[in-house]
Design an enzyme around this catalytic site. Structure first.
Site, PDB file in Angstrom:
ATOM      1  N   SER A 131       1.001  -1.599   0.278  1.00  0.00           N
ATOM      2  CA  SER A 131      -0.171   0.073   0.086  1.00  0.00           C
ATOM      3  C   SER A 131       0.649   0.808   0.203  1.00  0.00           C
ATOM      4  CB  SER A 131      -0.740   0.203   1.510  1.00  0.00           C
ATOM      5  OG  SER A 131      -0.394  -0.229   2.540  1.00  0.00           O
ATOM      6  N   HIS A 152      -2.576  -3.371  -6.239  1.00  0.00           N
ATOM      7  CA  HIS A 152      -2.888  -3.038  -4.684  1.00  0.00           C
ATOM      8  C   HIS A 152      -4.303  -2.714  -4.590  1.00  0.00           C
ATOM      9  CE1 HIS A 152      -3.185   0.351  -1.496  1.00  0.00           C
ATOM     10  NE2 HIS A 152      -3.244  -1.289  -1.148  1.00  0.00           N
ATOM     11  N   GLU A 164      -5.395   0.190  -6.951  1.00  0.00           N
ATOM     12  CA  GLU A 164      -4.446   0.561  -8.112  1.00  0.00           C
ATOM     13  C   GLU A 164      -3.064  -0.383  -8.462  1.00  0.00           C
ATOM     14  OE1 GLU A 164      -4.290   4.056  -4.967  1.00  0.00           O
ATOM     15  OE2 GLU A 164      -3.350   2.856  -4.458  1.00  0.00           O
ATOM     16  N   ASN A 202      -3.733   6.820  -0.301  1.00  0.00           N
ATOM     17  CA  ASN A 202      -2.954   6.449   0.910  1.00  0.00           C
ATOM     18  C   ASN A 202      -2.108   7.970   1.182  1.00  0.00           C
ATOM     19  OD1 ASN A 202      -3.763   4.436   2.263  1.00  0.00           O
ATOM     20  ND2 ASN A 202      -2.338   3.560   1.262  1.00  0.00           N
TER      21      ASN A 202
END
Length: 404
Positions: A131, A152, A164, A202
């Site tokens: 991540s 991801h 992702e 993130n």
């Protein structure tokens, strides 16, 4: 180990045999997604007890889906028969695609990838579910790094729509294209992201936590009220209850790693308040206490009366949080982390935001966004509140992120 250059698969080739490394919650979830899509999956873990737990958990999940009439017994059996549980890495040797979902430790991942490459065929794609770690650095551990990229998933993988796709600097473009096509065929929405700290979600989501923490530290409102005000904006959870849900050990470490990876840019500065929770072992739901107290995994609502805030106070909190999120999304677009559509899809389908942030910016008006950010910067005189050049440029030209 093969010394020949990796034979990149033709884009028309299909991915049928999938190896998953790590039978924890994420690895098991990815295995379920691939098996449901018809792939032959081998789920690997050195810990046989973990493999048994994964098999038991899948049985429980699928039985629940049968009870809810989402699938029938035939479909349940088909999915289960598509997964084989293995405890030697050699069992993954016939994979078309391998996805690693183990501990977030760069050196451990590099070691596993180096061993894996000696076992799989030259055209097997090797992917990481990390991540936040550098895909380029992971790929560098391979003799043929052009076959490596990030894929991801978000937790829980079977339910969350977003994946992702992160090509490393070395990744062959046809590998990226093939993985985008494959993951879409698995029923997911893909967003291609540049290999930068935090990728899309993130990174762009950091202000949701950090600015809420900052407002709490400044005494703008107490935690329950801040959560309530944010939920009123359309978010499913407030930032503090979400941090408790994720776990402060996880959330704080991601913030800390993004902060360091961006050379200590003040926009990503971690909070001492959250650090103290981690030091106390108050990690949130998993430990029974965080910002809230928990009993049997359920949040205990505070018993005191809620604060009385004026409409202006509430608006100031909502505007500040929103504009900081918009600014981060605009800067991600400015730095070509992803295209506008993928950025907005990532936030709505990856973390269930009520609207895409760039579309939200268009709705509020880009001049309004710039005005809000400049007011914050003028007051605090901190680089944390600097306006994205792209946001300022588009506002001055009366442009939108999504022209009609």
């Amino acid at each position: 180990m093969t010394n020949q250059k990796s034979k990149i698969k033709n884009q028309d080739s299909s991915i049928n045999r999938v190896g998953i490394i790590g039978a924890g919650t994420m690895g098991s979830g990815i295995a379920q997604v691939a098996a449901t899509a018809g792939c032959q999956v081998k789920l690997f873990d050195l810990n046989e007890e973990q493999l048994k737990n994964a098999e038991f958990a899948l049985e429980k999940i699928l039985s629940r889906l049968v009870q809810k009439s989402r699938i029938d017994e035939t479909e349940k059996s088909r999915i289960q028969s598509n997964i084989q549980y293995v405890n030697t890495l050699e069992d993954l040797s016939d994979s078309d695609l391998t996805i690693e979902a183990i501990v977030e430790n760069l050196e451990v991942k590099k070691k596993v990838f180096g061993e894996l490459e000696t076992l799989v065929s030259a055209d097997c794609i090797i992917a990481s579910n990390t991540s936040s770690l550098s895909i380029t650095s992971i790929a560098a551990s391979l003799e043929n790094p052009e076959r490596c990229l990030g894929i991801h998933f978000f937790n829980p993988a079977p339910l969350m729509k977003l994946v992702e796709i992160i090509p490393a600097v070395q990744t062959d473009e046809s590998i990226t294209d093939m993985c985008v096509s494959t993951i879409k065929n698995w029923g997911k929405t893909t967003a291609v992201a540049k290999d930068t700290p935090g990728f899309i979600v993130n990174r762009v989501a950091r202000p949701f936590y950090s600015e809420a923490l900052r407002m709490y530290e400044e005494g703008m409102a107490e935690v329950p009220m801040l959560d309530k005000i944010v939920r009123q904006m359309g978010f499913r959870m407030g930032p503090f209850e979400l941090m408790d849900f994720i776990g402060h050990d996880v959330n704080y470490v991601v913030t800390e790693s993004v902060f360091a990876a961006f050379y200590f840019d003040p926009r990503y500065k971690p909070s001492l308040t959250q650090k103290r929770l981690v030091e106390a072992g108050w990690l949130g739901r998993k430990s029974g206490r965080g910002f809230y107290k928990f009993e049997d995994g359920n949040k205990i609502e505070p018993d005191h009366d809620p604060e009385m805030l004026t409409g202006a106070d509430i608006k100031a909190i909502q505007d500040r949080l929103l504009v900081m999120l918009i600014n981060e999304a605009a800067d991600a677009l400015y730095l070509k982390i992803a295209i506008a559509k993928d950025l907005d899809n990532a936030m709505t389908k990856g973390v269930n935001y009520p609207k895409g942030l760039l579309a939200w910016a268009d709705e509020k008006g880009l001049p309004w966004c710039v005005q809000q950010l400049d007011a914050l910067y003028d007051f605090y005189r901190e680089d944390r509140y600097r306006c994205s050049p792209l946001l300022r440029s588009k506002a001055s030209k009366k442009e939108k992120f999504f022209p009609v």
